[in-house]
Scaffold this motif. Structure first.
Motif, PDB file in Angstrom:
ATOM      1  N   ILE A  96     -11.472  38.954  62.788  1.00  0.00           N
ATOM      2  CA  ILE A  96     -10.039  39.365  62.360  1.00  0.00           C
ATOM      3  C   ILE A  96      -8.868  39.205  63.386  1.00  0.00           C
ATOM      4  O   ILE A  96      -7.544  39.271  63.201  1.00  0.00           O
ATOM      5  CB  ILE A  96      -9.924  40.890  62.063  1.00  0.00           C
ATOM      6  CG1 ILE A  96     -10.571  41.584  63.319  1.00  0.00           C
ATOM      7  CG2 ILE A  96     -10.638  41.251  60.751  1.00  0.00           C
ATOM      8  CD1 ILE A  96     -10.142  43.232  63.030  1.00  0.00           C
ATOM      9  N   SER A  97      -9.444  38.553  64.721  1.00  0.00           N
ATOM     10  CA  SER A  97      -8.243  38.167  65.630  1.00  0.00           C
ATOM     11  C   SER A  97      -7.785  36.681  65.403  1.00  0.00           C
ATOM     12  O   SER A  97      -6.777  36.459  66.188  1.00  0.00           O
ATOM     13  CB  SER A  97      -8.828  38.410  67.117  1.00  0.00           C
ATOM     14  OG  SER A  97      -9.742  37.789  67.436  1.00  0.00           O
ATOM     15  N   MET A  98      -8.539  36.189  64.783  1.00  0.00           N
ATOM     16  CA  MET A  98      -7.947  34.831  64.505  1.00  0.00           C
ATOM     17  C   MET A  98      -6.555  34.530  63.848  1.00  0.00           C
ATOM     18  O   MET A  98      -6.490  35.394  62.931  1.00  0.00           O
ATOM     19  CB  MET A  98      -9.110  33.988  63.493  1.00  0.00           C
ATOM     20  CG  MET A  98     -10.604  33.788  64.174  1.00  0.00           C
ATOM     21  SD  MET A  98     -10.267  32.110  65.044  1.00  0.00           S
ATOM     22  CE  MET A  98     -10.252  30.935  63.861  1.00  0.00           C
ATOM     23  N   PRO A  99      -5.857  33.689  64.222  1.00  0.00           N
ATOM     24  CA  PRO A  99      -4.445  33.501  63.640  1.00  0.00           C
ATOM     25  C   PRO A  99      -4.610  33.155  62.082  1.00  0.00           C
ATOM     26  O   PRO A  99      -5.435  32.317  61.859  1.00  0.00           O
ATOM     27  CB  PRO A  99      -3.800  32.346  64.342  1.00  0.00           C
ATOM     28  CG  PRO A  99      -4.713  31.558  65.132  1.00  0.00           C
ATOM     29  CD  PRO A  99      -6.083  32.825  65.231  1.00  0.00           C
ATOM     30  N   PRO A 100      -3.859  33.618  61.231  1.00  0.00           N
ATOM     31  CA  PRO A 100      -4.034  33.095  59.792  1.00  0.00           C
ATOM     32  C   PRO A 100      -3.606  31.646  59.332  1.00  0.00           C
ATOM     33  O   PRO A 100      -2.777  31.122  60.350  1.00  0.00           O
ATOM     34  CB  PRO A 100      -2.826  33.873  59.140  1.00  0.00           C
ATOM     35  CG  PRO A 100      -1.776  34.219  60.207  1.00  0.00           C
ATOM     36  CD  PRO A 100      -2.660  34.268  61.263  1.00  0.00           C
ATOM     37  N   VAL A 101      -4.384  31.015  58.771  1.00  0.00           N
ATOM     38  CA  VAL A 101      -4.034  29.467  58.258  1.00  0.00           C
ATOM     39  C   VAL A 101      -3.258  29.681  56.910  1.00  0.00           C
ATOM     40  O   VAL A 101      -3.867  30.141  56.021  1.00  0.00           O
ATOM     41  CB  VAL A 101      -5.488  28.933  58.005  1.00  0.00           C
ATOM     42  CG1 VAL A 101      -5.091  27.540  57.789  1.00  0.00           C
ATOM     43  CG2 VAL A 101      -6.444  28.861  59.145  1.00  0.00           C
ATOM     44  N   LEU A 102      -2.053  29.279  57.013  1.00  0.00           N
ATOM     45  CA  LEU A 102      -0.948  29.369  55.904  1.00  0.00           C
ATOM     46  C   LEU A 102      -0.830  28.015  55.442  1.00  0.00           C
ATOM     47  O   LEU A 102      -0.260  27.079  56.270  1.00  0.00           O
ATOM     48  CB  LEU A 102       0.346  30.132  56.377  1.00  0.00           C
ATOM     49  CG  LEU A 102       0.190  31.301  56.660  1.00  0.00           C
ATOM     50  CD1 LEU A 102       1.696  31.683  57.159  1.00  0.00           C
ATOM     51  CD2 LEU A 102      -0.486  32.116  55.738  1.00  0.00           C
ATOM     52  N   ASP A 103      -1.572  27.653  54.282  1.00  0.00           N
ATOM     53  CA  ASP A 103      -1.254  26.258  53.620  1.00  0.00           C
ATOM     54  C   ASP A 103       0.001  26.306  52.754  1.00  0.00           C
ATOM     55  O   ASP A 103       0.077  26.807  51.752  1.00  0.00           O
ATOM     56  CB  ASP A 103      -2.646  26.158  52.774  1.00  0.00           C
ATOM     57  CG  ASP A 103      -3.818  25.393  53.339  1.00  0.00           C
ATOM     58  OD1 ASP A 103      -3.690  25.316  54.595  1.00  0.00           O
ATOM     59  OD2 ASP A 103      -4.811  25.948  53.150  1.00  0.00           O
ATOM     60  N   ARG A 104       0.867  25.729  53.496  1.00  0.00           N
ATOM     61  CA  ARG A 104       2.075  25.714  52.837  1.00  0.00           C
ATOM     62  C   ARG A 104       2.445  24.615  51.834  1.00  0.00           C
ATOM     63  O   ARG A 104       2.117  23.383  52.396  1.00  0.00           O
ATOM     64  CB  ARG A 104       3.384  25.869  53.697  1.00  0.00           C
ATOM     65  CG  ARG A 104       3.302  27.165  54.490  1.00  0.00           C
ATOM     66  CD  ARG A 104       4.577  27.254  55.460  1.00  0.00           C
ATOM     67  NE  ARG A 104       5.832  26.777  55.117  1.00  0.00           N
ATOM     68  CZ  ARG A 104       6.776  26.387  55.949  1.00  0.00           C
ATOM     69  NH1 ARG A 104       6.571  26.189  57.188  1.00  0.00           N
ATOM     70  NH2 ARG A 104       7.888  25.851  55.286  1.00  0.00           N
ATOM     71  N   GLY A 105       3.039  24.701  50.757  1.00  0.00           N
ATOM     72  CA  GLY A 105       3.028  23.599  49.769  1.00  0.00           C
ATOM     73  C   GLY A 105       4.678  22.902  50.129  1.00  0.00           C
ATOM     74  O   GLY A 105       5.258  23.229  50.944  1.00  0.00           O
ATOM     75  N   SER A 106       4.852  21.927  49.034  1.00  0.00           N
ATOM     76  CA  SER A 106       6.127  21.262  49.196  1.00  0.00           C
ATOM     77  C   SER A 106       6.471  20.831  47.861  1.00  0.00           C
ATOM     78  O   SER A 106       5.731  20.911  47.001  1.00  0.00           O
ATOM     79  CB  SER A 106       5.986  20.124  50.244  1.00  0.00           C
ATOM     80  OG  SER A 106       7.295  19.410  50.260  1.00  0.00           O
ATOM     81  N   TYR A 107       7.813  20.442  47.792  1.00  0.00           N
ATOM     82  CA  TYR A 107       8.196  19.626  46.497  1.00  0.00           C
ATOM     83  C   TYR A 107       7.368  18.281  46.339  1.00  0.00           C
ATOM     84  O   TYR A 107       6.861  17.682  47.330  1.00  0.00           O
ATOM     85  CB  TYR A 107       9.604  19.378  46.556  1.00  0.00           C
ATOM     86  CG  TYR A 107      10.192  20.592  46.176  1.00  0.00           C
ATOM     87  CD1 TYR A 107      10.276  21.396  45.045  1.00  0.00           C
ATOM     88  CD2 TYR A 107      11.208  21.281  47.160  1.00  0.00           C
ATOM     89  CE1 TYR A 107      10.646  22.423  44.811  1.00  0.00           C
ATOM     90  CE2 TYR A 107      12.067  22.338  46.673  1.00  0.00           C
ATOM     91  CZ  TYR A 107      11.684  22.968  45.994  1.00  0.00           C
ATOM     92  OH  TYR A 107      12.324  24.192  45.548  1.00  0.00           O
ATOM     93  N   HIS A 108       7.076  17.952  45.035  1.00  0.00           N
ATOM     94  CA  HIS A 108       6.162  16.573  45.011  1.00  0.00           C
ATOM     95  C   HIS A 108       7.402  15.475  45.175  1.00  0.00           C
ATOM     96  O   HIS A 108       8.288  15.592  44.974  1.00  0.00           O
ATOM     97  CB  HIS A 108       5.781  16.551  43.399  1.00  0.00           C
ATOM     98  CG  HIS A 108       5.093  15.401  42.836  1.00  0.00           C
ATOM     99  ND1 HIS A 108       5.321  14.390  42.752  1.00  0.00           N
ATOM    100  CD2 HIS A 108       3.694  15.461  42.844  1.00  0.00           C
ATOM    101  CE1 HIS A 108       4.355  13.333  42.425  1.00  0.00           C
ATOM    102  NE2 HIS A 108       3.155  14.269  42.432  1.00  0.00           N
ATOM    103  N   PRO A 109       6.705  14.215  45.994  1.00  0.00           N
ATOM    104  CA  PRO A 109       7.478  13.293  46.132  1.00  0.00           C
ATOM    105  C   PRO A 109       8.513  13.012  45.175  1.00  0.00           C
ATOM    106  O   PRO A 109       9.698  12.393  45.332  1.00  0.00           O
ATOM    107  CB  PRO A 109       6.579  12.028  46.530  1.00  0.00           C
ATOM    108  CG  PRO A 109       5.333  12.963  46.717  1.00  0.00           C
ATOM    109  CD  PRO A 109       5.294  14.341  45.938  1.00  0.00           C
ATOM    110  N   VAL A 110       7.947  12.952  43.801  1.00  0.00           N
ATOM    111  CA  VAL A 110       9.027  12.441  42.627  1.00  0.00           C
ATOM    112  C   VAL A 110       9.966  13.454  42.488  1.00  0.00           C
ATOM    113  O   VAL A 110      11.266  12.962  42.262  1.00  0.00           O
ATOM    114  CB  VAL A 110       8.086  12.347  41.375  1.00  0.00           C
ATOM    115  CG1 VAL A 110       9.125  12.040  39.926  1.00  0.00           C
ATOM    116  CG2 VAL A 110       7.151  11.142  41.353  1.00  0.00           C
ATOM    117  N   THR A 111       9.769  14.792  42.779  1.00  0.00           N
ATOM    118  CA  THR A 111      10.912  15.791  42.615  1.00  0.00           C
ATOM    119  C   THR A 111      11.983  15.508  43.853  1.00  0.00           C
ATOM    120  O   THR A 111      13.019  15.569  43.558  1.00  0.00           O
ATOM    121  CB  THR A 111      10.215  17.149  42.843  1.00  0.00           C
ATOM    122  OG1 THR A 111       9.221  17.389  41.961  1.00  0.00           O
ATOM    123  CG2 THR A 111      11.485  18.030  42.468  1.00  0.00           C
TER     124      THR A 111
END
Ligand code: FA5
Length: 351
Positions: A96-111
């Protein structure tokens, strides 16, 4: 206790001892308590017994029935607990002491590319319009000077609905509605029509590195008095230079045929993936066909309620998906629709 009852109970006890899974217990349940099970079969012995024997035999069989049901349920509970413990033991220890891994998304290249184009056209005074993906034959073809059985339809086979509507093959399908929406302001107030309308298009065709059956286009039209090819070239060059942030970007115009423009052109840009050397994405030509365009055909203006003897205009149909490929160096168009995070994560903001 009746010898048959005793024998069956002993047999059940040893079977329960050996059972190692919940599935095996389910089988035992059927084997002993099912309609054709061993306990039920015991009852058939009743006929051979005297009335007194019948009474005690009946209660012994019922007791065995209850015993079997309870014993099977107890063993099932025990096995479930053991199976759960086994699963928990297999899970790696959690720190529980590990830093969180936050998978952040993004807009699609076409958008991203679509928004950039919209922004550039807005600065040039164009409105941005939305239009449906399901359209009529009139919108997609007939209003665009493509009558039924016109050979140009062969290039744009699509998916038809039972009610005769279809998935639009081109953003040009919105042209007629746009002309009708803004023609009064054009005719009565002298306001030129300047609109872009991005949208998803569908074609029933085989896919390869630069063709998909689902892709995006952005249509643009400008209609007014004295609108010429010069206006068309200026608008396209301005937009593409801004999108690629490359003011020396090479473009070329070739003659092109589309029933709804006259004259018609193909506007190509030098391939941004191979730098014009030739690669699979540009079919080894060094150029990528990006934006067919031309001067709006008089029949199309007339169908939209605009007098072609008074007004002229240009239209273009930018391939947004191909533009995104060029801008972000995507070699295979199919990656863009793949939903693959591995392929798309390179465009995420924090990478
Ligand atoms: C048209 O769709 C015309 N409506 C364009 C137009 C508008 C011409 C206004 C004149 C005036 P075309 O079929 O060539 O034309 O498609 C236009 C662009 O969409 C192509 O240059 C390409 O960039 C893109 N495109 C077409 N088919 C596909 C496909 N299967 N996959 C990905 N992109 C495609």
């Amino acid at each position: 206790m009746n010898s048959g009852v005793l024998e069956l109970r002993n047999k059940l006890d040893s079977a329960l001892q050996q059972a190692a899974s919940v599935a095996e217990l389910e089988n035992l349940k059927v084997e002993y308590l099912g309609k054709k099970g061993s306990v039920t079969a015991l009852l058939k012995e009743m006929g051979k017994l005297s009335p007194e024997e019948k009474k005690s035999f009946g209660s012994e069989v019922n007791a065995l029935k209850d015993y079997a049901a309870q014993a099977i349920a107890d063993k099932a509970e025990l096995l479930q607990k053991l199976e759960l413990q086994k699963e928990l033991d297999a899970v790696e220890e959690f720190d529980i002491s590990m830093p969180p891994v936050l998978d952040r998304g993004s807009y699609h290249p076409v958008t991203l590319v679509q928004r950039k184009c919209e922004e550039v056209f807005r600065t040039m005074g164009f409105t941005v319009e939305d239009y449906s993906e399901i359209v009529t034959d009139y919108e997609c073809f007939e209003s665009l000077n493509i009558p039924k059985f016109h050979p140009a339809r062969d290039m744009q086979d699509t998916y038809y609905l039972d009610n005769g509507q279809l998935l639009k093959t081109q953003t040009s399908a919105a042209q007629n509605a746009i002309y009708k929406k803004y023609k009064d302001a054009l005719i009565n107030e002298g306001k030129p029509i300047k609109a872009v309308f991005p949208g998803r298009c569908f074609r029933n065709e085989a896919t390869d590195a630069c063709h998909e059956n689902t892709f995006f286009q952005m249509e643009g039209v400008m209609v007014g008095k004295d609108i010429s090819i010069a206006n068309l070239i200026y608008s396209m060059k301005t937009m593409l230079s801004e999108v690629f942030e490359n003011y020396g970007l090479k473009v070329r115009l070739r003659p092109g045929f589309f029933p709804f423009v006259e004259p018609g052109f193909e506007l190509d840009i030098s391939c941004q993936i191979c730098g014009g050397e030739g690669c699979p994405s540009c079919k080894h030509s060094g150029w990528l066909e990006l934006c067919p365009c031309g001067m709006i055909h008089p029949n199309v203006l007339r169908e939209g309620g605009i007098d072609p003897d008074v007004y002229t205009g240009f239209a273009f149909g930018l391939g947004l998906t191909r533009l995104a490929m060029m801008k972000y160096g995507v070699k295979d168009i199919r990656d863009l629709n793949s939903g693959s995070l591995t392929a798309m994560s390179q465009f995420f903001d924090d990478k």
